[in-house]
Design an enzyme around this catalytic site. Structure first.
Site, PDB file in Angstrom:
ATOM      1  N   ALA A  65      -7.999   8.406   6.634  1.00  0.00           N
ATOM      2  CA  ALA A  65      -7.467   7.229   7.319  1.00  0.00           C
ATOM      3  C   ALA A  65      -8.280   5.990   6.953  1.00  0.00           C
ATOM      4  O   ALA A  65      -9.460   6.081   6.617  1.00  0.00           O
ATOM      5  CB  ALA A  65      -7.498   7.448   8.834  1.00  0.00           C
ATOM      6  N   PRO A  66      -7.675   4.803   7.031  1.00  0.00           N
ATOM      7  CA  PRO A  66      -8.342   3.560   6.627  1.00  0.00           C
ATOM      8  C   PRO A  66      -9.086   2.901   7.787  1.00  0.00           C
ATOM      9  O   PRO A  66      -9.020   3.355   8.934  1.00  0.00           O
ATOM     10  CB  PRO A  66      -7.167   2.697   6.178  1.00  0.00           C
ATOM     11  CG  PRO A  66      -6.067   3.102   7.119  1.00  0.00           C
ATOM     12  CD  PRO A  66      -6.261   4.580   7.364  1.00  0.00           C
ATOM     13  N   TRP A  67      -9.718   1.757   7.470  1.00  0.00           N
ATOM     14  CA  TRP A  67     -10.540   1.065   8.460  1.00  0.00           C
ATOM     15  C   TRP A  67      -9.780   0.014   9.254  1.00  0.00           C
ATOM     16  O   TRP A  67     -10.313  -0.513  10.225  1.00  0.00           O
ATOM     17  CB  TRP A  67     -11.737   0.398   7.779  1.00  0.00           C
ATOM     18  CG  TRP A  67     -11.424  -0.420   6.560  1.00  0.00           C
ATOM     19  CD1 TRP A  67     -11.628  -0.064   5.263  1.00  0.00           C
ATOM     20  CD2 TRP A  67     -10.844  -1.731   6.510  1.00  0.00           C
ATOM     21  NE1 TRP A  67     -11.211  -1.058   4.407  1.00  0.00           N
ATOM     22  CE2 TRP A  67     -10.737  -2.097   5.143  1.00  0.00           C
ATOM     23  CE3 TRP A  67     -10.423  -2.652   7.470  1.00  0.00           C
ATOM     24  CZ2 TRP A  67     -10.208  -3.319   4.732  1.00  0.00           C
ATOM     25  CZ3 TRP A  67      -9.886  -3.876   7.072  1.00  0.00           C
ATOM     26  CH2 TRP A  67      -9.787  -4.196   5.716  1.00  0.00           C
ATOM     27  N   ALA A  78      -4.517   1.990  -5.411  1.00  0.00           N
ATOM     28  CA  ALA A  78      -5.455   2.438  -6.437  1.00  0.00           C
ATOM     29  C   ALA A  78      -6.141   3.735  -6.027  1.00  0.00           C
ATOM     30  O   ALA A  78      -6.226   4.690  -6.815  1.00  0.00           O
ATOM     31  CB  ALA A  78      -6.498   1.352  -6.707  1.00  0.00           C
ATOM     32  N   GLU A 114      -2.207  -7.428  -3.334  1.00  0.00           N
ATOM     33  CA  GLU A 114      -2.470  -7.273  -1.903  1.00  0.00           C
ATOM     34  C   GLU A 114      -3.833  -7.887  -1.577  1.00  0.00           C
ATOM     35  O   GLU A 114      -4.859  -7.459  -2.091  1.00  0.00           O
ATOM     36  CB  GLU A 114      -2.435  -5.800  -1.505  1.00  0.00           C
ATOM     37  CG  GLU A 114      -2.529  -5.591  -0.010  1.00  0.00           C
ATOM     38  CD  GLU A 114      -2.345  -4.138   0.390  1.00  0.00           C
ATOM     39  OE1 GLU A 114      -1.796  -3.893   1.483  1.00  0.00           O
ATOM     40  OE2 GLU A 114      -2.763  -3.245  -0.368  1.00  0.00           O
ATOM     41  N   CYS A 152      -0.979  -3.506   6.255  1.00  0.00           N
ATOM     42  CA  CYS A 152      -0.195  -3.313   5.031  1.00  0.00           C
ATOM     43  C   CYS A 152       1.250  -3.744   5.185  1.00  0.00           C
ATOM     44  O   CYS A 152       1.959  -3.882   4.185  1.00  0.00           O
ATOM     45  CB  CYS A 152      -0.278  -1.865   4.565  1.00  0.00           C
ATOM     46  SG  CYS A 152       0.063  -0.669   5.862  1.00  0.00           S
ATOM     47  N   GLU A 200       0.619   6.881   2.194  1.00  0.00           N
ATOM     48  CA  GLU A 200       1.050   5.581   2.727  1.00  0.00           C
ATOM     49  C   GLU A 200       0.086   4.562   2.153  1.00  0.00           C
ATOM     50  O   GLU A 200      -1.081   4.510   2.529  1.00  0.00           O
ATOM     51  CB  GLU A 200       1.024   5.591   4.258  1.00  0.00           C
ATOM     52  CG  GLU A 200       1.840   4.468   4.875  1.00  0.00           C
ATOM     53  CD  GLU A 200       1.043   3.206   5.132  1.00  0.00           C
ATOM     54  OE1 GLU A 200       0.974   2.360   4.192  1.00  0.00           O
ATOM     55  OE2 GLU A 200       0.502   3.053   6.215  1.00  0.00           O
ATOM     56  N   LYS A 239     -10.846  12.495   7.784  1.00  0.00           N
ATOM     57  CA  LYS A 239     -11.960  11.663   7.340  1.00  0.00           C
ATOM     58  C   LYS A 239     -11.595  10.210   7.600  1.00  0.00           C
ATOM     59  O   LYS A 239     -10.765   9.626   6.920  1.00  0.00           O
ATOM     60  CB  LYS A 239     -12.267  11.842   5.852  1.00  0.00           C
ATOM     61  CG  LYS A 239     -13.621  11.218   5.480  1.00  0.00           C
ATOM     62  CD  LYS A 239     -13.740  10.874   4.022  1.00  0.00           C
ATOM     63  CE  LYS A 239     -13.189   9.511   3.687  1.00  0.00           C
ATOM     64  NZ  LYS A 239     -13.948   8.371   4.308  1.00  0.00           N
ATOM     65  N   PRO A 240     -12.213   9.580   8.620  1.00  0.00           N
ATOM     66  CA  PRO A 240     -11.991   8.155   8.827  1.00  0.00           C
ATOM     67  C   PRO A 240     -12.810   7.343   7.829  1.00  0.00           C
ATOM     68  O   PRO A 240     -13.685   7.886   7.138  1.00  0.00           O
ATOM     69  CB  PRO A 240     -12.503   7.934  10.262  1.00  0.00           C
ATOM     70  CG  PRO A 240     -13.582   8.961  10.426  1.00  0.00           C
ATOM     71  CD  PRO A 240     -13.140  10.158   9.602  1.00  0.00           C
ATOM     72  N   GLU A 283     -15.805   5.339   6.658  1.00  0.00           N
ATOM     73  CA  GLU A 283     -17.176   5.522   7.136  1.00  0.00           C
ATOM     74  C   GLU A 283     -17.709   4.303   7.885  1.00  0.00           C
ATOM     75  O   GLU A 283     -18.666   4.420   8.657  1.00  0.00           O
ATOM     76  CB  GLU A 283     -18.105   5.874   5.975  1.00  0.00           C
ATOM     77  CG  GLU A 283     -18.233   4.840   4.893  1.00  0.00           C
ATOM     78  CD  GLU A 283     -17.232   5.017   3.765  1.00  0.00           C
ATOM     79  OE1 GLU A 283     -17.560   4.630   2.628  1.00  0.00           O
ATOM     80  OE2 GLU A 283     -16.118   5.536   4.017  1.00  0.00           O
ATOM     81  N   SER A 296      -5.346   2.119  -0.055  1.00  0.00           N
ATOM     82  CA  SER A 296      -4.866   1.309  -1.173  1.00  0.00           C
ATOM     83  C   SER A 296      -4.133   2.163  -2.203  1.00  0.00           C
ATOM     84  O   SER A 296      -4.363   3.371  -2.323  1.00  0.00           O
ATOM     85  CB  SER A 296      -6.044   0.604  -1.853  1.00  0.00           C
ATOM     86  OG  SER A 296      -6.830   1.533  -2.579  1.00  0.00           O
TER      87      SER A 296
END
Length: 501
Positions: A158-160, A240, A389, A293, A259, A184-185, A187, A238
Site C-alpha cells: 500500500a502507498p503513503w 513505474a 503524474e 491518483c 492500481e 506492507k505499508p 515505510e 506508481s
C-alpha cells in the site's frame, strides 16, 4: 501546534505486526516517521527484513485453513465487530493519520476514518454474498455448479498517501473472501496500518489472518512479491514501480492486481455551470494536497469559458488556507515529505520555461513540507506538466474548441484511472461517459467514492478493482464442479477413445 498525536509508547514493541502481536524488525536498519508539518521525527523503528516477511507469510499460511473454513456468517460477524472497534478508535486513528501524513484533521475525521469504517461495514455484509452461478444441467447428463474459493496468502503493498484507507482496501475484500494477508505499508507512514491490524485482532479475527510488515520496498516489498507461498500480489502505487512488481510476480506465476498512477482530466463543456466547475476543479485538485491518483490534474475548458474558469480557479486557490493540519481551520496541509515537496516544485520550475504560472508556484517560508496551490496555463499537450503524474497541488488548464477535440485531449495520456465531464446536456454527458477511457467517470463532480462501487483503472493505471463486490473477482478462485447424473459405466463419449470395443 494543535492537539497532536503522541506516538512514543504506542509502538514501543516494534512496528511489525505478525501473528497477532507487535514485534521489532530484524533488518538492522531504522526508519523515522516524520511529521511533515514540522519536519520533526515523531517515532523511530527497526525496518522489516526478509526474515520478518518469511515469519509473516508463515503466520498467514498457518491461519489460512481455519479462516478459509469459517462460514460466511462467521467471517461477517467478525468484520461487524471489526467495524465497531474501529469506530471506537476513530479519534486516535484520525490524529495518527494526520500526524504521519500531514493531512488536515478535517480530512481524516470526515473522510479517511469514516470511509474506512464504512468499508469495513460494507465487507461485513458482502462476506455473506460470495455466490457462483446456480446449479444446472448444462450438459444433459451432468449437473454443474460454480464454487468461489479463497486463494490463499495475499501479499499486499500500500502507498503513503492514504495509509489507513489503502490498508482497508487491501485487507477487507481479501479476508471477507476467506484469504489471509501480509500487508506492507509505506515505510514512512506505517502507524495507522498497524493500528488497523491491531483492531482486527481485538475484534476477534484470528491471529495470523492480518499481518503487517513495515519495511523498505527493495527489501521487504520485493521479497513479499516474489515469495513462493504468496498466492497473489495486490499493489497500489506508481506505474513505474508497478512494472517491477509485475515482473517479480510473474516469476512465480501468481495472480496480480495493480492500481497505479493517474492523470485525471476534468473536461468543461461550454454549457457547464461555470461556478460549479471552478469549485469542483479546485476541490478535486487539492484533495489531500493533490496527493491522490484520482485528483483533477488537467482542466480542459471549451474556449468560450476558458478565461472565466482560469480567473475563477486562480481566485479560489488564493483563498485556500495553509496551516497546522491539527487546526480545524486549515484547508491544505503539507505534502508528505520535504523530498516530495521538492519533487513537486521541480515540475513547476521546469514548466516556467514553456508555460505560465498563474497563481502559486512556490513554497511558503516555514518549517513544513508545504507548497502553495498552483495553476499553470499555456502548456502544450505533449509537455511534461500535462503528461506526467505530479502528485501535488498543481493544476494545468488548457482550452479546446470542438467536443471531439476536448474528449481526444482528455484521453491523450497513458493513464486511465479517473475523469470527469461538466455539462448540462444529457447527450454530451452520455457521450463523455462512453468515450472517456477511465475506470471512474464523474459527471458534474470530481472525487467522491463509495464502498458499493468499484475503483480501478485502464491502461497504465493498472487492472483489477478495489472496493465493492467486484473486488471479490480479484480475491477468489472460481472452480467448476460437475457431477455425472447417469450412473452409466460406459459413457457415450468413451467411443472417442475405445472405438467399437
Amino acid at each position: 501546534m494543535g492537539n497532536r498525536y503522541h506516538v512514543p509508547n504506542r509502538f514501543a514493541e516494534g512496528a511489525q505486526y505478525i501473528g497477532g502481536r507487535l514485534r521489532p524488525g530484524t533488518s538492522g536498519r531504522t526508519q523515522a516517521v516524520v511529521d511533515p508539518a514540522t519536519g520533526a521525527p515523531v517515532h523511530r523503528y527497526e525496518l522489516a527484513g526478509p526474515a520478518d516477511v518469511d515469519a509473516a507469510v508463515a503466520a498467514a499460511r498457518a491461519a489460512f485453513p481455519r479462516w478459509a473454513g469459517a462460514t460466511p456468517a462467521e467471517r461477517s460477524e467478525a468484520l461487524h465487530r471489526f467495524a465497531s472497534v474501529l469506530a471506537d478508535r476513530a479519534d486516535e486513528l484520525a490524529r495518527a493519520e494526520t500526524l504521519q501524513c500531514g493531512k488536515p484533521i478535517r480530512l481524516t475525521t470526515e473522510f479517511d476514518v469514516p470511509g474506512t469504517i464504512d468499508n469495513t461495514a460494507f465487507f461485513a455484509g458482502a462476506a455473506r454474498h460470495l455466490q457462483g452461478q446456480s446449479a444446472g444441467e448444462y450438459s444433459a447428463d451432468h449437473t454443474s455448479y460454480v464454487r468461489r474459493e479463497p486463494i490463499g496468502v495475499i501479499g499486499s503493498i500500500a502507498p503513503w498517501n492514504y495509509p489507513l484507507q489503502m490498508a482497508a482496501w487491501k485487507i477487507l475484500p481479501a479476508i471477507a473472501a476467506g484469504n489471509t494477508v501480509v500487508l506492507k505499508p509505506a515505510e514512512i507512514t506505517p502507524l495507522t496500518s498497524l493500528m488497523f491490524a491491531e483492531a482486527a485482532t481485538d475484534a476477534g479475527i484470528p491471529d495470523g489472518v492480518v499481518n503487517v510488515v513495515s519495511g523498505a520496498g527493495r527489501d521487504a516489498g520485493e521479497h513479499l512479491v516474489a515469495h513462493p507461498d504468496v498466492a497473489m500480489t495486490s499493489f497500489t502505487g506508481s506505474t513505474a514501480v508497478g512494472r517491477r512488481v509485475a515482473e517479480l510476480a510473474a516469476s512465480t506465476v501468481k495472480r496480480l492486481h495493480l492500481e497505479l498512477g493517474g492523470k485525471a482530466p476534468f473536461v468543461v463543456f461550454d454549457d457547464a455551470d461555470a461556478d460549479a466547475a471552478v469549485q469542483g476543479a479546485v476541490a478535486g485538485a487539492l484533495i489531500n494536497s493533490g496527493q491522490d491518483c484520482t485528483a483533477a490534474t488537467r482542466v480542459y475548458v471549451q474556449r468560450p469559458l476558458y478565461e472565466e474558469l482560469t480567473e475563477g480557479i486562480a481566485d479560489v486557490m488564493a483563498t485556500v488556507r495553509l496551516g497546522d493540519p491539527f487546526d480545524p481551520a486549515t484547508d491544505l496541509g503539507p505534502l508528505v515529505s520535504a523530498a516530495h515537496r521538492d519533487r513537486v516544485a521541480a515540475f513547476v520550475d521546469r514548466a516556467r520555461g514553456y508555460a505560465t504560472v498563474v497563481t502559486g508556484g512556490s513554497a511558503p517560508k516555514n518549517e513544513g513540507a508545504y507548497y502553495r496551490p498552483t495553476l499553470i496555463a499555456g502548456a502544450a499537450q505533449d509537455s511534461e506538466i500535462v503528461q506526467s503524474e505530479i502528485f501535488g497541488p498543481v493544476l494545468v488548464i488548457l482550452p479546446f474548441d470542438s467536443d471531439d477535440e476536448g474528449l481526444a485531449l482528455a484521453g491523450d495520456t497513458p493513464y486511465g484511472l479517473a475523469a470527469s465531464a461538466w455539462t448540462r446536456d444529457v447527450f454530451r454527458a452520455g457521450r463523455a461517459t462512453r468515450e472517456l477511457r477511465a475506470g471512474c467517470v464523474w459527471i458534474n463532480d470530481h472525487i467522491p467514492i463509495i464502498s458499493e462501487m468499484p475503483h480501478g483503472g485502464y491502461r497504465a493505471s493498472g487492472f483489477g478493482k478495489d472496493m465493492s463486490a467486484y473486488s471479490f473477482e480479484e480475491y477468489t478462485q472460481v472452480k467448476h464442479v460437475m457431477y455425472d447424473n447417469t450412473a452409466v459405466v460406459r459413457k457415450d463419449w468413451h467411443r472417442t477413445v475405445f472405438g467399437d470395443r
